[in-house]
Design an enzyme around this catalytic site. Sequence first.
Site, PDB file in Angstrom:
ATOM      1  N   GLY A  46      49.126 -45.112  32.726  1.00 49.30           N
ATOM      2  CA  GLY A  46      49.992 -45.752  31.750  1.00 49.30           C
ATOM      3  C   GLY A  46      51.021 -44.393  32.130  1.00 49.30           C
ATOM      4  O   GLY A  46      50.562 -43.206  32.684  1.00 49.30           O
ATOM      5  N   GLN A  51      57.798 -38.159  32.480  1.00 52.53           N
ATOM      6  CA  GLN A  51      56.274 -37.648  33.647  1.00 52.53           C
ATOM      7  C   GLN A  51      56.645 -37.843  34.912  1.00 52.53           C
ATOM      8  O   GLN A  51      56.812 -37.419  35.016  1.00 52.53           O
ATOM      9  CB  GLN A  51      55.561 -38.431  33.071  1.00 52.53           C
ATOM     10  CG  GLN A  51      54.829 -38.085  31.763  1.00 52.53           C
ATOM     11  CD  GLN A  51      53.350 -38.998  31.673  1.00 52.53           C
ATOM     12  OE1 GLN A  51      52.965 -40.477  31.884  1.00 52.53           O
ATOM     13  NE2 GLN A  51      52.543 -38.406  32.393  1.00 52.53           N
ATOM     14  N   CYS A  88      45.775 -36.706  30.672  1.00 52.05           N
ATOM     15  CA  CYS A  88      46.500 -37.531  31.053  1.00 52.05           C
ATOM     16  C   CYS A  88      47.225 -36.853  32.677  1.00 52.05           C
ATOM     17  O   CYS A  88      47.101 -35.571  33.014  1.00 52.05           O
ATOM     18  CB  CYS A  88      48.168 -37.067  29.733  1.00 52.05           C
ATOM     19  SG  CYS A  88      49.779 -36.821  29.896  1.00 52.05           S
ATOM     20  N   LEU A  89      48.172 -37.936  32.598  1.00 49.85           N
ATOM     21  CA  LEU A  89      48.854 -36.880  34.421  1.00 49.85           C
ATOM     22  C   LEU A  89      49.326 -36.233  34.451  1.00 49.85           C
ATOM     23  O   LEU A  89      49.375 -35.199  35.466  1.00 49.85           O
ATOM     24  CB  LEU A  89      49.890 -38.541  35.374  1.00 49.85           C
ATOM     25  CG  LEU A  89      48.939 -39.890  34.872  1.00 49.85           C
ATOM     26  CD1 LEU A  89      49.853 -41.245  36.059  1.00 49.85           C
ATOM     27  CD2 LEU A  89      47.933 -40.087  36.529  1.00 49.85           C
ATOM     28  N   HIS A 130      49.903 -42.983  23.352  1.00 45.71           N
ATOM     29  CA  HIS A 130      49.484 -41.524  24.063  1.00 45.71           C
ATOM     30  C   HIS A 130      50.937 -42.137  24.878  1.00 45.71           C
ATOM     31  O   HIS A 130      52.086 -40.720  25.056  1.00 45.71           O
ATOM     32  CB  HIS A 130      48.901 -42.088  24.628  1.00 45.71           C
ATOM     33  CG  HIS A 130      48.522 -41.353  25.820  1.00 45.71           C
ATOM     34  ND1 HIS A 130      47.953 -39.852  26.061  1.00 45.71           N
ATOM     35  CD2 HIS A 130      49.568 -40.589  27.173  1.00 45.71           C
ATOM     36  CE1 HIS A 130      48.044 -39.123  27.110  1.00 45.71           C
ATOM     37  NE2 HIS A 130      49.364 -39.724  27.544  1.00 45.71           N
ATOM     38  N   GLU A 131      52.049 -43.290  25.436  1.00 41.08           N
ATOM     39  CA  GLU A 131      52.658 -43.035  25.727  1.00 41.08           C
ATOM     40  C   GLU A 131      54.083 -42.920  25.408  1.00 41.08           C
ATOM     41  O   GLU A 131      55.237 -42.733  25.370  1.00 41.08           O
ATOM     42  CB  GLU A 131      53.408 -44.502  27.210  1.00 41.08           C
ATOM     43  CG  GLU A 131      51.848 -44.994  28.148  1.00 41.08           C
ATOM     44  CD  GLU A 131      51.714 -43.224  28.983  1.00 41.08           C
ATOM     45  OE1 GLU A 131      52.180 -42.368  29.199  1.00 41.08           O
ATOM     46  OE2 GLU A 131      50.340 -43.458  29.145  1.00 41.08           O
ATOM     47  N   HIS A 134      54.905 -39.327  25.175  1.00 41.66           N
ATOM     48  CA  HIS A 134      55.697 -39.252  25.578  1.00 41.66           C
ATOM     49  C   HIS A 134      57.013 -39.214  25.302  1.00 41.66           C
ATOM     50  O   HIS A 134      57.954 -38.253  25.676  1.00 41.66           O
ATOM     51  CB  HIS A 134      55.626 -39.411  27.009  1.00 41.66           C
ATOM     52  CG  HIS A 134      54.092 -39.008  27.897  1.00 41.66           C
ATOM     53  ND1 HIS A 134      53.998 -37.727  27.684  1.00 41.66           N
ATOM     54  CD2 HIS A 134      53.196 -39.708  27.709  1.00 41.66           C
ATOM     55  CE1 HIS A 134      52.930 -37.265  28.596  1.00 41.66           C
ATOM     56  NE2 HIS A 134      52.654 -38.895  28.889  1.00 41.66           N
TER      57      HIS A 134
HETATM   58 ZN    ZN Z   1      50.723 -38.902  29.172  1.00 38.35          ZN
END
Ligand code: ZN
Length: 159
Positions: A46, A51, A88-89, A130-131, A134
């Site tokens: 995701g 991000q 998380c990226l 989670h997204e 963000h």
């Molecule tokens: Zn993330």
Amino acid sequence: MALLEIKKAGDPVLKQHCEEIKKIDKRIKKLIDDMAETMYASEGVGIAAPQVGIPIRLVVIDVEKKRYDMINPVITYREGSVVDSEGCLSCPNLFGDVERAEKVRVKFTTKYHKEKELEAEGLLARCIQHELDHLEGRLFIDIAKNITKGKVNRDNPET
Ligand code: ZN
């Protein structure tokens, strides 16, 4: 398509409340494609627009080979509670335990201007929550317990 730079924890764009998307134009559609390419290249499941440095309400998710592009997503229903590992990226190689709802219902607009509602559980439900965090400027490391350094793998995907 193009790979985008993934912003890392500490970048102020990740702390912002993201703006609603008013018009789904070519620019948004290109951004969706670029975000998806960036996510696949990083083996994430995701990615949210902040991000890649753009504070708007857009997320791309790919769980169990099903891709979801969500414009202005809103969680309309939550049920249950489950703690599981997350990554998380924007926080490379960090993992931690996060309590999330077990099931969620999410309402969003597609890039074809259609209103959709989706019920999710398991990894997809976790990823959606989670997204969407963000989009409120919230990172999983702000709410996780037992944060450790680890390796990314199939059981430990980053979002
Ligand atoms: Zn993330």
